[in-house]
Design a protein around this motif. Structure first.
Motif, PDB file in Angstrom:
ATOM      1  N   UNK A 376       0.929  -1.162  -0.065  1.00  0.00           N
ATOM      2  CA  UNK A 376       0.073  -0.193   0.137  1.00  0.00           C
ATOM      3  C   UNK A 376       0.936   1.350  -0.067  1.00  0.00           C
ATOM      4  N   UNK A 377       0.861   2.047  -1.124  1.00  0.00           N
ATOM      5  CA  UNK A 377       1.602   3.277  -1.393  1.00  0.00           C
ATOM      6  C   UNK A 377       1.027   4.210  -0.629  1.00  0.00           C
ATOM      7  N   UNK A 378       1.839   5.465  -0.311  1.00  0.00           N
ATOM      8  CA  UNK A 378       0.879   6.498   0.160  1.00  0.00           C
ATOM      9  C   UNK A 378       0.186   7.295  -1.056  1.00  0.00           C
ATOM     10  N   UNK A 379      -0.835   8.031  -0.581  1.00  0.00           N
ATOM     11  CA  UNK A 379      -1.486   8.778  -1.588  1.00  0.00           C
ATOM     12  C   UNK A 379      -0.658   9.763  -2.101  1.00  0.00           C
ATOM     13  N   UNK A 380      -0.041  10.729  -1.415  1.00  0.00           N
ATOM     14  CA  UNK A 380       0.726  11.674  -1.671  1.00  0.00           C
ATOM     15  C   UNK A 380       1.713  12.047  -0.595  1.00  0.00           C
ATOM     16  N   UNK A 381       2.678  12.951  -0.902  1.00  0.00           N
ATOM     17  CA  UNK A 381       3.737  13.345  -0.065  1.00  0.00           C
ATOM     18  C   UNK A 381       3.450  14.903  -0.110  1.00  0.00           C
ATOM     19  N   UNK A 382       3.345  15.300   1.303  1.00  0.00           N
ATOM     20  CA  UNK A 382       3.139  16.698   1.728  1.00  0.00           C
ATOM     21  C   UNK A 382       4.469  17.254   2.390  1.00  0.00           C
ATOM     22  N   UNK A 383       4.760  18.662   2.177  1.00  0.00           N
ATOM     23  CA  UNK A 383       5.945  19.329   2.743  1.00  0.00           C
ATOM     24  C   UNK A 383       5.174  20.488   3.613  1.00  0.00           C
ATOM     25  N   UNK A 384       4.087  20.272   4.196  1.00  0.00           N
ATOM     26  CA  UNK A 384       3.606  21.154   5.297  1.00  0.00           C
ATOM     27  C   UNK A 384       4.107  21.115   6.239  1.00  0.00           C
ATOM     28  N   UNK A 385       5.017  20.136   6.798  1.00  0.00           N
ATOM     29  CA  UNK A 385       5.819  20.445   8.045  1.00  0.00           C
ATOM     30  C   UNK A 385       7.026  21.048   7.827  1.00  0.00           C
ATOM     31  N   UNK A 386       7.462  21.601   6.605  1.00  0.00           N
ATOM     32  CA  UNK A 386       8.588  21.981   6.430  1.00  0.00           C
ATOM     33  C   UNK A 386       8.535  23.824   6.745  1.00  0.00           C
ATOM     34  N   UNK A 387       8.979  24.204   8.085  1.00  0.00           N
ATOM     35  CA  UNK A 387       8.755  25.311   8.342  1.00  0.00           C
ATOM     36  C   UNK A 387      10.337  26.014   8.926  1.00  0.00           C
ATOM     37  N   UNK A 388      10.055  27.356   9.026  1.00  0.00           N
ATOM     38  CA  UNK A 388      11.160  28.071   9.778  1.00  0.00           C
ATOM     39  C   UNK A 388      11.407  27.648  11.153  1.00  0.00           C
ATOM     40  N   UNK A 389      12.642  27.443  11.445  1.00  0.00           N
ATOM     41  CA  UNK A 389      12.997  27.398  12.870  1.00  0.00           C
ATOM     42  C   UNK A 389      12.613  28.725  13.918  1.00  0.00           C
ATOM     43  N   UNK A 390      12.139  28.190  15.050  1.00  0.00           N
ATOM     44  CA  UNK A 390      11.517  29.406  16.082  1.00  0.00           C
ATOM     45  C   UNK A 390      12.811  30.463  16.081  1.00  0.00           C
ATOM     46  N   UNK A 391      12.330  31.545  15.982  1.00  0.00           N
ATOM     47  CA  UNK A 391      13.262  32.825  15.998  1.00  0.00           C
ATOM     48  C   UNK A 391      14.135  33.171  15.052  1.00  0.00           C
ATOM     49  N   UNK A 392      14.156  32.373  13.834  1.00  0.00           N
ATOM     50  CA  UNK A 392      15.030  32.446  12.782  1.00  0.00           C
ATOM     51  C   UNK A 392      14.581  33.505  11.696  1.00  0.00           C
ATOM     52  N   UNK A 393      13.626  33.433  11.167  1.00  0.00           N
ATOM     53  CA  UNK A 393      12.982  34.443  10.340  1.00  0.00           C
ATOM     54  C   UNK A 393      11.465  34.424  10.307  1.00  0.00           C
ATOM     55  N   UNK A 394      10.757  35.596  10.333  1.00  0.00           N
ATOM     56  CA  UNK A 394       9.169  35.469  10.187  1.00  0.00           C
ATOM     57  C   UNK A 394       8.482  35.067   8.973  1.00  0.00           C
ATOM     58  N   UNK A 395       9.144  35.585   8.010  1.00  0.00           N
ATOM     59  CA  UNK A 395       8.501  35.264   6.556  1.00  0.00           C
ATOM     60  C   UNK A 395       9.404  35.920   5.656  1.00  0.00           C
ATOM     61  N   UNK A 396       9.000  35.473   4.373  1.00  0.00           N
ATOM     62  CA  UNK A 396       9.856  35.949   2.969  1.00  0.00           C
ATOM     63  C   UNK A 396       8.938  35.722   1.946  1.00  0.00           C
ATOM     64  N   UNK A 397       9.546  36.138   0.847  1.00  0.00           N
ATOM     65  CA  UNK A 397       8.757  36.149  -0.431  1.00  0.00           C
ATOM     66  C   UNK A 397       9.904  35.705  -1.585  1.00  0.00           C
ATOM     67  N   UNK A 398       9.546  34.803  -2.577  1.00  0.00           N
ATOM     68  CA  UNK A 398      10.204  34.424  -3.347  1.00  0.00           C
ATOM     69  C   UNK A 398       9.285  34.887  -4.882  1.00  0.00           C
TER      70      UNK A 398
END
Length: 479
Positions: A376-398
């Motif tokens: 049984x293979x996964x349905x999809x792979x998600x990167x929702x848990x890739x987040x900035x480390x606490x106190x490193x930076x608040x936001x950015x734009x690309x």
């Protein structure tokens, strides 16, 4: 009795001192949480011990932080390859020893746990199980052997060497494709070896890993008696095709590639013959490798943020990947990683998107081409848990744009009837970019720790000449 055996029984056999032989076997053992088995990495200095498996169906990849006990990570200048005379391949700052355990752990996780109701799980012949267990280590050894050879081009130096060595000349030609990155690295002595080693790994993955057609055959020959028992399961030609599949991404499902692997092949292994479903093996190991997130396989955006003020810190990058893991459920794994730089966030999200595309391609191929049972293979792979480390930076734009189309538009007469206006506009854009870059660094120097590398902008212009020729009997061409 059937020659097929369950994955649980095969793993039990692999841990015992007896060789795997034909025949049906059964094995029972206590159940444990689903996910790759945590274990300390013997290749990683300062290992903090095995990771704790998460509960609730979470799968955690083995890894060890680069620093422990709250010690601040070393700066990029602390890498041995950045200031010592002995720059051997073992001191490669991009070397990712974690992959030696992450890859086989993901293979095991994809195969799944035996059913709890006592029914038979995924059927594997002992020859297939041996190939799945040994292949990640064969991949690692083969890659490192090729990397040692290519490291002789002295990648820590990006300046033209003026040597007749064809390998060095090939490396310099390959580096010219990243001209802007190389120019920035040459202005920063601390970043030059980091960029050089990165380009060396890129060249290896794109051109050099299989440039020697006999490299896998030589490796198998050096295994000696170790490769006798698996027999044809470790045939060099088949292993070479499987290794190629790891670099193809979603194209691993292309019919032209899959046709190089037999769907069901009868091979001699041990005292008798067994079946190996090579296409199924190839798809499983490609997905397992894609979920391992090897450092040298990250997108170029990570390397592009090296030779700049406030660059990606490699020790922190290694620590991020060592602590990263696939959480969530088996049906929807979520990559969880705390990143210390904006480029690492974007790189991991882009990497996960490519792995997810490969997963979708594999699921479609399994429905259309693969007739053998699959886990049984996964349905999809998600990167929702890739987040900035606490106190490193608040936001950015690309900002994303199609550079080729923008260049064609800016240099054409569709936008500027007068070509002089196009040149003036390009100069004004370059000047605005320099002013913005200087203002950004001044702001960061005031609000954070100064980078120590002052920005000195410059604008250069080069005029190129194109000659149109039309040989007899051929259409117009531009040179």
């Amino acid at each position: 009795m059937s020659p097929a055996t369950s994955w649980a029984a095969t793993r039990w056999r692999a841990r015992s001192s007896r060789p795997v032989r034909s025949g049906h076997c059964t094995c029972t053992r206590p159940s444990r949480p689903r996910g790759p088995r945590p274990r300390p990495s013997p290749w990683t200095p300062g290992s903090a011990g095995p990771a704790t498996p998460a509960s609730g169906g979470t799968c955690r990849r083995a890894g060890t932080p680069a620093t422990t006990g709250g010690t601040s990570p070393p700066s990029r200048a602390g890498w041995p390859a950045c200031g010592t005379k002995d720059r051997s391949p073992e001191q490669d700052p991009w070397c990712d020893s974690r992959i030696a355990t992450a890859f086989p752990d993901n293979v095991e996780w994809l195969l799944g746990e035996p059913p709890g109701d006592g029914t038979k799980g995924l059927d594997l012949y002992p020859a297939e199980a041996s190939l799945l267990v040994l292949f990640p280590f064969l991949h690692r050894v083969h890659y490192l052997r090729r990397a040692v050879r290519l490291a002789q081009v002295r990648p820590w130096s990006l300046r033209p060497a003026g040597t007749a060595d064809p390998d060095r000349q090939g490396f310099e030609v390959f580096a010219e494709e990243s001209e802007a990155l190389v120019r920035r690295a040459l202005r920063d002595p601390g970043a030059e070896p980091l960029v050089g080693w990165w380009l060396c790994h890129r060249r290896l993955a794109q051109h050099g890993e299989f440039s020697d057609s006999d490299s896998v055959h030589t490796l198998m020959a050096e295994l000696g008696d170790c490769a006798v028992e698996p027999g044809a399961a470790l045939a060099a030609d088949r292993v070479t095709v499987l290794l190629h599949g790891l670099r193809r991404g979603p194209d691993v499902c292309h019919p032209e590639f899959l046709n190089l692997l037999p769907a069901d092949d009868r091979v001699r292994c041990g005292p008798g013959h067994q079946q190996i479903r090579f296409q199924r093996v190839g798809l499983l190991v490609a997905l397992a490798y894609g979920m391992s997130v090897e450092t040298t396989a990250l997108p170029d955006i990570v390397a592009e943020h090296l030779a700049i003020p406030y660059p990606v810190d490699l020790p922190l990058l290694h620590r991020t990947l060592a602590e990263a893991h696939w959480g969530g459920s088996r049906d929807l794994p979520v990559l969880r990683a705390e990143c210390h730089h904006e480029a690492v966030v974007e790189g991991l999200r882009e990497y996960t998107a490519r792995a997810d595309a490969m997963l979708h391609a594999i699921r479609r191929t399994v429905r259309e081409r693969v007739n053998q049972p699959m886990p049984d293979l996964p349905t999809r792979l998600s990167a929702d848990g890739v987040v900035p480390s606490r106190g490193t930076f608040d936001g950015y734009a690309r900002f994303r744009s199609d550079g080729r189309r923008v260049l064609d538009l800016a240099m054409g007469i569709e936008l500027y009837k007068d070509r002089d206006l196009a040149v003036r506009e390009l100069y004004q854009n370059a000047l605005d970019a320099c002013r913005y870059r200087r203002a950004r660094q001044e702001y960061l120097d005031r609000t954070t720790e100064p980078s120590g590398t002052p920005y000195t902008g410059s604008i250069s212009a080069e005029q190129l000449e194109f000659k149109l020729e039309r040989p007899a009997g051929s259409p117009w061409t531009r040179r």
